[in-house]
Design a protein around this motif. Sequence first.
Motif, PDB file in Angstrom:
ATOM      1  N   VAL A  75       4.466  14.370 -12.115  1.00 47.89           N
ATOM      2  CA  VAL A  75       4.288  14.512 -13.568  1.00 47.89           C
ATOM      3  C   VAL A  75       3.241  15.592 -13.865  1.00 47.89           C
ATOM      4  CG1 VAL A  75       3.534  13.357 -15.677  1.00 47.89           C
ATOM      5  CG2 VAL A  75       5.012  12.153 -14.054  1.00 47.89           C
ATOM      6  N   GLY A  76       2.163  15.607 -13.089  1.00 45.47           N
ATOM      7  CA  GLY A  76       1.158  16.660 -13.249  1.00 45.47           C
ATOM      8  C   GLY A  76       1.748  18.039 -13.002  1.00 45.47           C
ATOM      9  N   ALA A  77       2.640  18.136 -11.999  1.00 41.59           N
ATOM     10  CA  ALA A  77       3.292  19.411 -11.715  1.00 41.59           C
ATOM     11  C   ALA A  77       4.181  19.838 -12.877  1.00 41.59           C
ATOM     12  CB  ALA A  77       4.111  19.300 -10.429  1.00 41.59           C
ATOM     13  N   MET A  78       4.887  18.889 -13.473  1.00 45.25           N
ATOM     14  CA  MET A  78       5.730  19.225 -14.630  1.00 45.25           C
ATOM     15  C   MET A  78       4.875  19.721 -15.795  1.00 45.25           C
ATOM     16  SD  MET A  78       8.820  16.418 -14.723  1.00 45.25           S
ATOM     17  CE  MET A  78       7.998  14.950 -14.115  1.00 45.25           C
ATOM     18  N   ASP A 134      10.738  10.913  -5.325  1.00 47.18           N
ATOM     19  CA  ASP A 134      11.189  12.212  -4.818  1.00 47.18           C
ATOM     20  C   ASP A 134      11.919  12.998  -5.893  1.00 47.18           C
ATOM     21  OD1 ASP A 134      10.091  11.665  -2.379  1.00 47.18           O
ATOM     22  OD2 ASP A 134      11.987  11.382  -1.315  1.00 47.18           O
ATOM     23  N   ILE A 135      12.711  12.315  -6.703  1.00 49.48           N
ATOM     24  CA  ILE A 135      13.424  12.998  -7.791  1.00 49.48           C
ATOM     25  C   ILE A 135      12.438  13.582  -8.800  1.00 49.48           C
ATOM     26  CG2 ILE A 135      14.932  12.641  -9.775  1.00 49.48           C
ATOM     27  CD1 ILE A 135      16.348  12.876  -7.073  1.00 49.48           C
ATOM     28  N   VAL A 136      11.362  12.838  -9.059  1.00 51.39           N
ATOM     29  CA  VAL A 136      10.348  13.341  -9.996  1.00 51.39           C
ATOM     30  C   VAL A 136       9.672  14.592  -9.431  1.00 51.39           C
ATOM     31  CG1 VAL A 136       8.149  12.835 -11.122  1.00 51.39           C
ATOM     32  CG2 VAL A 136       9.923  11.080 -11.016  1.00 51.39           C
ATOM     33  N   SER A 137       9.167  14.502  -8.199  1.00 53.79           N
ATOM     34  CA  SER A 137       8.361  15.588  -7.635  1.00 53.79           C
ATOM     35  C   SER A 137       9.188  16.709  -7.030  1.00 53.79           C
ATOM     36  CB  SER A 137       7.411  15.025  -6.568  1.00 53.79           C
ATOM     37  OG  SER A 137       6.447  14.174  -7.148  1.00 53.79           O
ATOM     38  N   VAL A 140       0.834  -1.209   0.000  1.00 52.63           N
ATOM     39  CA  VAL A 140       0.000   0.000   0.000  1.00 52.63           C
ATOM     40  C   VAL A 140       0.863   1.251   0.000  1.00 52.63           C
ATOM     41  CG1 VAL A 140      -1.724   1.293   1.296  1.00 52.63           C
ATOM     42  CG2 VAL A 140      -1.891  -1.197   1.166  1.00 52.63           C
ATOM     43  N   ALA A 141       1.921   1.245   0.809  1.00 51.27           N
ATOM     44  CA  ALA A 141       2.805   2.413   0.859  1.00 51.27           C
ATOM     45  C   ALA A 141       3.429   2.693  -0.506  1.00 51.27           C
ATOM     46  CB  ALA A 141       3.896   2.196   1.910  1.00 51.27           C
ATOM     47  N   ASP A 142       3.752   1.627  -1.247  1.00 52.36           N
ATOM     48  CA  ASP A 142       4.350   1.809  -2.570  1.00 52.36           C
ATOM     49  C   ASP A 142       3.358   2.448  -3.547  1.00 52.36           C
ATOM     50  OD1 ASP A 142       6.670   0.542  -1.645  1.00 52.36           O
ATOM     51  OD2 ASP A 142       5.854  -1.429  -2.148  1.00 52.36           O
ATOM     52  N   VAL A 143       2.088   2.114  -3.416  1.00 55.64           N
ATOM     53  CA  VAL A 143       1.061   2.719  -4.269  1.00 55.64           C
ATOM     54  C   VAL A 143       0.985   4.223  -4.017  1.00 55.64           C
ATOM     55  CG1 VAL A 143      -1.404   2.780  -4.812  1.00 55.64           C
ATOM     56  CG2 VAL A 143      -0.260   0.578  -4.446  1.00 55.64           C
ATOM     57  N   ILE A 144       1.085   4.611  -2.738  1.00 52.76           N
ATOM     58  CA  ILE A 144       1.070   6.044  -2.401  1.00 52.76           C
ATOM     59  C   ILE A 144       2.319   6.717  -2.955  1.00 52.76           C
ATOM     60  CG2 ILE A 144       1.034   7.707  -0.513  1.00 52.76           C
ATOM     61  CD1 ILE A 144      -0.480   5.631   1.138  1.00 52.76           C
ATOM     62  N   THR A 145       3.443   6.026  -2.880  1.00 54.65           N
ATOM     63  CA  THR A 145       4.683   6.561  -3.452  1.00 54.65           C
ATOM     64  C   THR A 145       4.530   6.800  -4.947  1.00 54.65           C
ATOM     65  OG1 THR A 145       6.019   5.409  -1.798  1.00 54.65           O
ATOM     66  CG2 THR A 145       7.130   6.108  -3.810  1.00 54.65           C
ATOM     67  N   LEU A 146       3.931   5.842  -5.636  1.00 57.47           N
ATOM     68  CA  LEU A 146       3.712   5.992  -7.077  1.00 57.47           C
ATOM     69  C   LEU A 146       2.736   7.131  -7.364  1.00 57.47           C
ATOM     70  CD1 LEU A 146       3.546   2.221  -8.068  1.00 57.47           C
ATOM     71  CD2 LEU A 146       5.429   3.817  -8.486  1.00 57.47           C
ATOM     72  N   ALA A 147       1.762   7.343  -6.465  1.00 57.88           N
ATOM     73  CA  ALA A 147       0.853   8.474  -6.622  1.00 57.88           C
ATOM     74  C   ALA A 147       1.623   9.787  -6.527  1.00 57.88           C
ATOM     75  CB  ALA A 147      -0.243   8.411  -5.566  1.00 57.88           C
ATOM     76  N   ASN A 148       2.622   9.824  -5.649  1.00 53.85           N
ATOM     77  CA  ASN A 148       3.484  10.997  -5.543  1.00 53.85           C
ATOM     78  C   ASN A 148       4.164  11.276  -6.893  1.00 53.85           C
ATOM     79  OD1 ASN A 148       5.297  13.024  -4.757  1.00 53.85           O
ATOM     80  ND2 ASN A 148       6.677  11.593  -3.750  1.00 53.85           N
ATOM     81  N   ALA A 149       4.647  10.221  -7.540  1.00 55.90           N
ATOM     82  CA  ALA A 149       5.284  10.388  -8.849  1.00 55.90           C
ATOM     83  C   ALA A 149       4.290  10.916  -9.882  1.00 55.90           C
ATOM     84  CB  ALA A 149       5.878   9.064  -9.321  1.00 55.90           C
ATOM     85  N   VAL A 150       3.058  10.425  -9.844  1.00 60.79           N
ATOM     86  CA  VAL A 150       2.027  10.905 -10.769  1.00 60.79           C
ATOM     87  C   VAL A 150       1.755  12.390 -10.525  1.00 60.79           C
ATOM     88  CG1 VAL A 150      -0.404  10.704 -11.415  1.00 60.79           C
ATOM     89  CG2 VAL A 150       0.961   8.644 -11.044  1.00 60.79           C
TER      90      VAL A 150
END
Length: 228
Positions: free
Chosen positions: A24-27, A73-76, A11-21
């Motif tokens: 991408v939206g921020a970019m 973290d690098i993405v966001s 579950v924590a990994d899914v939230i991490t991947l949401a952070n990456a998404v």
Amino acid sequence: MSLRVVDRLGVADVITLANAVIGVGAMAGAILGKPMFVAQLLLLGAVADALDGIFARSFGGTAVGPYLDSMADIVSFGTATGLFVFAVAQDEWGTLTDDPELLAAAVGAASIFVVFSLVRTALYTVHVDEDENRPGIQNTLGASILAAAYLSGLVNVPVFLAATVALSMAMVAPVPYPKLRARDAIVMGTVQMGAILLPTALGRVFPRVLLVAALAYMFLGPRFYWSD
């Protein structure tokens, strides 16, 4: 050998991947010239970054979790934040291609933030244990300070770019930063959600409170704040 994605992600990994998404939206928002929207997404990414740690501690993490967290973290808080810095300069100064010096200043500050974020993430992933106080400010904190400052209406571009460079160097400063207590993390998260959902309400009170709290932790945390 099968990657067994479903079995190896939690579950924590899914939230991490949401952070990456979110990153991408921020970019995308930065490319479209919407710095306010980007600032809100950066703060939302910081909330997701805190939540994945809480879920990992509460329900158990996975072996791949720390690597996913570092890459997200690098993405966001690396690439997206660098583009945010450039978008702020572009929005305030106008078309940067008309002035090579201004363009160089904006690109330089944004690039420095991305590079130092990469360096810090790589170094602590390899050399710092999970239970240690990590040296240098978190790239999450640096991104949150910049986003909160922008949402607070503090948009003097030269100062903003100088602050970006200063925060970049602070990421690798030899100063250990303790993790926030769970209680304080909840309070900060509540203020962050206020800054995300109601950035201009009550005279921009939420982003301004967030900015003061983040700066207080940055300057006072290593000396006066202890998580245990």
